[in-house]
Enzyme design. Structure first.
Site, PDB file in Angstrom:
ATOM      1  N   GLY A 207       8.381  -6.496   0.335  1.00 32.54           N
ATOM      2  CA  GLY A 207       9.268  -6.794   1.452  1.00 32.54           C
ATOM      3  C   GLY A 207      10.571  -7.469   1.084  1.00 32.54           C
TER       4      GLY A 207
ATOM      5  N   THR B  21      -0.021  -1.908   4.201  1.00 35.56           N
ATOM      6  CA  THR B  21       0.653  -2.178   5.480  1.00 35.56           C
ATOM      7  C   THR B  21       0.604  -0.936   6.356  1.00 35.56           C
ATOM      8  OG1 THR B  21       2.107  -3.818   4.521  1.00 35.56           O
ATOM      9  CG2 THR B  21       2.967  -2.638   6.417  1.00 35.56           C
TER      10      THR B  21
HETATM   11  N1  ASP Z   1       6.211  -4.855   3.234  1.00 37.42           N
HETATM   12  C1  ASP Z   1       5.063  -5.718   3.276  1.00 37.42           C
HETATM   13  C2  ASP Z   1       5.488  -7.115   2.956  1.00 37.42           C
HETATM   14  O1  ASP Z   1       6.230  -7.309   2.045  1.00 37.42           O
HETATM   15  C3  ASP Z   1       3.993  -5.316   2.336  1.00 37.42           C
HETATM   16  C4  ASP Z   1       3.633  -3.858   2.302  1.00 37.42           C
HETATM   17  O2  ASP Z   1       4.306  -3.013   2.855  1.00 37.42           O
HETATM   18  O3  ASP Z   1       2.624  -3.530   1.711  1.00 37.42           O
HETATM   19  O4  ASP Z   1       5.024  -8.027   3.597  1.00 37.42           O
END
Ligand code: ASP
Length: 352
Positions: A262, A208
């Site tokens: 998340g 991300t």
């Molecule tokens: N936080 C993001 C999600 O859960 C994933 C990530 O940060 O890699 O969609």
């Protein structure tokens, strides 16, 4: 005559006081805005375990982050707005295809990406967010349009894509997001699941992207863009587009972008919790971010990290995973890249 002179003196005193506040002089210096030439931008490219990545891949990501941060730096150096710098930086990372965002997004269990993004203005608390997009190349730009062109904060799925069309944004084929690398990751995760063998561990690489910035006018902004977690269920929305969970900005406290699984960030309203600790408990940014990421999340086995920035230009980047790639730049034009492992020696490149 005497009254007029008194009035003039009073005006002069008010003018001097407001200059002192603006430039951080005098007794109020501790809480004042940063000096006019001060600005900061911090980007992350995802928290997780980079140990299985080849040195070439790590170098490619570092170069992509540096290029993205250069775009944000150019805006801030010219007295541009933090909001513009956040969007521009994220767009470069979305286009690179090297992160779990935009072109490089992970696939859902149906084998196509679904992307989420949010952007927030710390001065006005205006925000825009989008989720479950399948045909948008730059979700962060659509989030910005939701903020600026609609009365709403969040649009999802088909409604968001219809709105995109109305704004002249081309809906792209899911093939735009195809890469051999992501397809392989998807197939491995699927077969591991079918064999009920260990799939991706919680600390597996995340990619991300997120950016926080403070501009020369003293305004904060934050943005995050993601393809979410590998093999997520179609329709699953993570923390990134949820204000206060994965993204938050408020000039009164701080700007935060998170990365990690998340679900933990949503349950713990991680970004808001950090900023509200700063605002109401008057703890330092570093303490607030550390307490939330390294204590609260760790107690729940919630993997991830954040980048956080306050109005004085203090930065905190705690992560409880093996790594979290970050790039930080200030007015001296030196981009510091770090975090591909806990002991990685920072690399410094020029922003110009
Ligand atoms: N936080 C993001 C999600 O859960 C994933 C990530 O940060 O890699 O969609």
């Amino acid at each position: 005559m005497k009254t007029i002179r008194c009035f003039a003196l009073l005006l002069a005193a008010i003018a001097t006081a407001s200059v002192a506040i603006r430039f951080g002089l005098g007794a109020a210096a501790g809480a004042a805005l940063p000096p006019p030439s001060g600005f900061v931008l911090v980007a992350h490219g995802g928290a997780g375990d980079y140990s299985k990545m080849s040195p070439e891949q790590i170098e490619m990501r570092r170069a992509a982050m540096a290029k993205a941060v250069q775009a944000g730096y150019a805006i801030l150096a010219k007295k541009g707005a933090s909001l513009d710098a956040v969007e521009a930086t994220i767009r470069v990372m979305e286009d690179s295809g090297l992160f779990d965002s935009g072109r490089g997004s992970y696939y859902t269990r149906e084998g196509v990406p679904e992307m989420d993004a949010a952007i927030m203005d710390g001065r006005t608390l205006n925000a825009g967010s989008v989720a479950s997009l399948k045909h948008i190349a730059n979700p962060i730009h659509l989030a910005r349009l939701v903020m600026e062109k609609t009365p709403h904060v969040m649009l999802v799925g088909e409604g968001a894509e219809e709105f995109a069309k109305s704004q002249g944004i081309e809906l792209v084929s899911p093939y735009l997001f195809f890469s051999e690398h992501e397809w392989q990751r998807y197939k491995n995760a699927k077969s591991a699941e079918e064999k009920k063998s260990a799939g991706l561990s919680a600390n597996e690489e995340h990619g991300t992207v997120g950016v926080v910035a403070l501009d020369q006018a003293g305004n904060l902004a934050a943005g995050t863009s993601t393809g979410g977690t590998v093999m997520k269920m179609p329709g699953r929305v993570g923390d990134s587009p949820i204000l206060g969970a994965g993204t938050y900005a408020n000039n009164e406290s701080c700007a935060v972008s998170g990365t990690g699984t998340g679900e933990y960030f949503m349950r713990n309203i991680v970004a808001a919790d950090i900023c509200e600790r700063v605002r109401y408990l008057h703890v330092s940014l570093e303490q607030a971010a550390n307490d939330v990421v390294m204590k609260e999340l760790v107690e729940q086995h919630g993997d991830g990290g954040v980048i956080a920035l306050d109005p004085k230009g203090n930065v905190a980047t705690p992560f409880n995973t093996e790594g979290m790639m970050t790039a930080t730049v200030r007015a001296d034009a030196k981009i510091t890249l770090q975090g591909w492992s806990k002991n990685a020696r920072p690399a410094v490149v020029s922003a110009k």
